[in-house]
Design an enzyme around this catalytic site. Structure first.
Site: not given
Ligand code: HBI
Ligand code: FE
Length: 285
Positions: A130, A135, A195, A176
């Site tokens: 993913h 990304h 993904s 997303e």
């Molecule tokens: N951590 N590794 C990772 N990937 C994410 O997409 C991610 C995260 N921590 C917090 C988060 N996304 C979301 O809570 C924030 O974008 C709001």
């Molecule tokens: Fe993501």
């Protein structure tokens, strides 16, 4: 994700640095993991030409991800040259603030572990497929790359203001699950869609979900579901629209929205620019 700490999550958080980064340790992936990556890649690569936006298609083709789990140290020099971004290896989900700090400094956290074969079609937490396949390709697009950094800076600020929930909705419905208008029709740019083996066609061509024009404040009031396909997708005209929407200081928006009711994931409002009204916007994944 919102407000959670790393406790209780999948992944090995025992050897990370204070900023939550780890070594990728590429040599430690067993052959079965590379084989599973190849199967995941093959399926998505066959769908991308029909459903992804042009920028994503071009990037994926240039990256050559078909053979094995990618090495972060191999892609980083090219990414640095293209947009000044860098991938950092992490054990899995990060606390919000740590995640935002990385984005604000043009570092994208990518999970090091790959899902199990039983999770081929669906996984709850983000894994390396993913994070990397979904990304990383758009980090090569200069405008999208700037948007993601602006989002990270906004996140650091929102964290201090207690407004993470509103900002998390923006991430969800753009980074997303975002759709974009193109000359060949609506296409996907959101990593959760790109993904996914099933949601990629569903999001773009199913008559079931709503497709509504991007509207920042509307999105910040719209709840989302994490365990089904989306009932509503928001569609941007281009990445510049995204970047420009995040240019202003959000502080007055948070004040304006505080305490106001939120919208259901399936809601269609009178003020919406409706590209498509969903026929059956409630449906299990
Ligand atoms: N951590 N590794 C990772 N990937 C994410 O997409 C991610 C995260 N921590 C917090 C988060 N996304 C979301 O809570 C924030 O974008 C709001
Ligand atoms: Fe993501």
């Amino acid at each position: 994700m919102t407000g959670e700490t790393a406790h209780g999550l999948r992944g090995d958080y025992s050897r990370m640095r204070p900023d939550y980064t780890v070594e990728q340790d590429w040599a430690a992936y067993p052959p079965e993991a590379h084989a599973l990556w190849r199967r995941l890649y093959e399926r998505q690569a066959s769908l991308v030409p029909r459903y992804a936006c042009e920028e994503f298609i071009r990037s994926v083709a240039a990256m050559d991800l078909s053979d094995a789990i990618p090495r972060f140290d191999a892609v980083n020099p090219r990414l640095a040259k293209a947009t000044g971004w860098e991938i950092v290896a992490v054990p899995g989900l990060l606390p919000d603030l740590a995640f935002f700090e990385h984005l604000a400094h043009r570092r994208f956290p990518v999970t090091v572990w790959l899902r199990e074969p039983e999770e081929f079609d669906y996984i709850v937490e983000p894994d390396i497929f993913h994070d990397f396949f979904g990304h990383v390709p758009l980090l090569f697009d200069p405008v999208f790359a700037d948007y993601l950094q602006a989002y990270g800076r906004g996140g650091v600020k929102a964290h201090a203001l207690g407004a993470i929930e509103m900002l998390a909705r923006l991430y969800w419905y753009t980074v997303e699950f975002g759709l974009i208008e193109t000359p060949s029709g609506v296409r996907a740019y959101g990593a959760g869609i790109l993904s996914s083996g099933g949601e990629i066609s569903y999001s773009v061509e199913s008559p079931d979900p709503n497709r509504i024009g991007f509207d920042l404040l509307r999105i910040m009031r719209t709840r989302y579901k994490i365990d089904t396909y989306q009932e509503t997708y928001f569609v941007v005209r281009d990445f510049r629209q995204l970047f420009e929407a995040t240019a202003p200081d959000f502080t007055p928006y948070y004040e304006q929205l505080a305490g106001r009711e939120t919208h259901a994931p399936s809601a269609v409002l009178a003020a919406d620019r409706v590209l498509h009204r969903g026929l059956a916007p409630v449906r299990a994944a």
